[in-house]
Design a protein around this motif. Sequence first.
Motif, mmCIF file in Angstrom:
data_model
loop_
_atom_site.group_PDB
_atom_site.id
_atom_site.type_symbol
_atom_site.label_atom_id
_atom_site.label_comp_id
_atom_site.label_asym_id
_atom_site.label_seq_id
_atom_site.Cartn_x
_atom_site.Cartn_y
_atom_site.Cartn_z
ATOM 1 N N SER A 158 -1.731 -50.164 13.973
ATOM 2 C CA SER A 158 -2.770 -50.996 13.365
ATOM 3 C C SER A 158 -2.646 -52.438 13.851
ATOM 4 O O SER A 158 -1.544 -52.968 13.979
ATOM 5 C CB SER A 158 -2.613 -50.974 11.853
ATOM 6 O OG SER A 158 -3.444 -51.963 11.277
ATOM 7 N N LEU A 159 -3.784 -53.075 14.120
ATOM 8 C CA LEU A 159 -3.758 -54.487 14.514
ATOM 9 C C LEU A 159 -3.842 -55.424 13.306
ATOM 10 O O LEU A 159 -3.980 -56.638 13.470
ATOM 11 C CB LEU A 159 -4.913 -54.794 15.477
ATOM 12 C CG LEU A 159 -4.870 -54.125 16.849
ATOM 13 C CD1 LEU A 159 -5.912 -54.747 17.775
ATOM 14 C CD2 LEU A 159 -3.484 -54.254 17.489
ATOM 15 N N ALA A 160 -3.768 -54.860 12.080
ATOM 16 C CA ALA A 160 -3.857 -55.713 10.885
ATOM 17 C C ALA A 160 -2.743 -56.756 10.881
ATOM 18 O O ALA A 160 -1.602 -56.462 11.242
ATOM 19 C CB ALA A 160 -3.759 -54.849 9.631
ATOM 20 N N LEU A 161 -3.076 -57.970 10.488
ATOM 21 C CA LEU A 161 -2.074 -59.018 10.286
ATOM 22 C C LEU A 161 -1.506 -58.846 8.881
ATOM 23 O O LEU A 161 -2.264 -58.746 7.923
ATOM 24 C CB LEU A 161 -2.709 -60.405 10.417
ATOM 25 C CG LEU A 161 -3.477 -60.697 11.705
ATOM 26 C CD1 LEU A 161 -4.110 -62.090 11.642
ATOM 27 C CD2 LEU A 161 -2.548 -60.584 12.912
ATOM 28 N N LEU A 162 -0.193 -58.832 8.763
ATOM 29 C CA LEU A 162 0.455 -58.637 7.473
ATOM 30 C C LEU A 162 1.327 -59.842 7.139
ATOM 31 O O LEU A 162 1.649 -60.646 8.010
ATOM 32 C CB LEU A 162 1.321 -57.377 7.500
ATOM 33 C CG LEU A 162 0.613 -56.068 7.873
ATOM 34 C CD1 LEU A 162 1.596 -54.902 7.835
ATOM 35 C CD2 LEU A 162 -0.572 -55.807 6.953
#
Length: 332
Positions: free
Chosen positions: A140-144
């Motif tokens: 996933s390219l989501a920023l966390l």
Amino acid sequence: MGEFDLIARYFKRPVRRAALGVGDDCALLQPKANTQMAISSDMLVQGRHFFADTDPRALGHKALAVNLSDLAACGAQPLAFTLALALPHVDEAWLAAFSQGLLALADAHGCELIGGDTTAGPLNICITVFGEVPVLAGRSLALLRSGAQADDDLYVSGTLGDARLALEGLQGKLAIPQELLARAQQRLQQPTPRVALGLALRGVASAAIDVSDGLLGDLRHLLQASGVGATVEADVATSLIAASAYSIRATGDFYLDLTATQWRTLALAGGDDYELLFTAPARLREAVAGAARHSQTAVTRIGHIEAEPGLRLIDRFGQSLPNSYASFDHFA
Ligand code: ADP
Ligand code: MG
């Protein structure tokens, strides 16, 4: 006007990308292959998040802006939202202005209103946003919040503290010149969600969070999630208060006489900024600058991440400052 006429008049619009919008028991979204959905809710309560006499157009904008800010912090592309609304009574002028402010920002981000709920009750606005994040080769390219590493740079977008300055002025706690208050109030009532920056930081930022409760408080969440510490250059962060820049060029209309500690408190613990606070490896400084340019959003390096847990503050001379800047907590 009844509940269903009200919905049809102010909130029902032709669907564009959703498979089904307002009018049935559920809305339907059709996720694309190799994507994750990013979902977030934020509620605005009269008397707690806004004053009873707040301009309804600005309120419509802000209710969606604070939600889009969460999508921005995850690097998600906004898709759709639902609106749960409690209204004390039907005020058509209020509804017209509220829906215009809301839907103008929605259109600017291609984020469509697909459903919600409407009930009588004390004014309360709850929005849930749905966004999309690509998954590349199973990742996933989501920023966390949890990805910050020792030696990463720490950045914040835009300006800090002006929303809090306006709040203090509106509450009568600080005497603020009229011109200055008008500008700061813009930041309080119509924040700009940093969606384009969040998208541009995919694959660049190692961690991100949006600043809603105050810079240091939100930074603490990121540090805890990542299991690291940080040093923050307090005076660099403080220089990001737009009002302090006007005030330095001060003539009567803008002059504001605050102590260094008061200025720092606005920037470090102000809240309601809706800027992005994020980290990136030092070797990616050019890529961060590129993301800032591409999204036409100012970005400032305000410190760095360290392996040693905790939050350290230094002034412009590198001297350590006491860290007693509390951020907003509804139940503290
Ligand atoms: P239900 O009783 O099945 O929950 P409602 O009667 O509450 O449905 O709502 C009718 C339709 O109007 C639904 O599609 C719902 O999503 C939509 N809706 C209700 N309130 C709003 C609102 N404030 N904004 C947008 N859509 C709404
Ligand atoms: Mg219902």
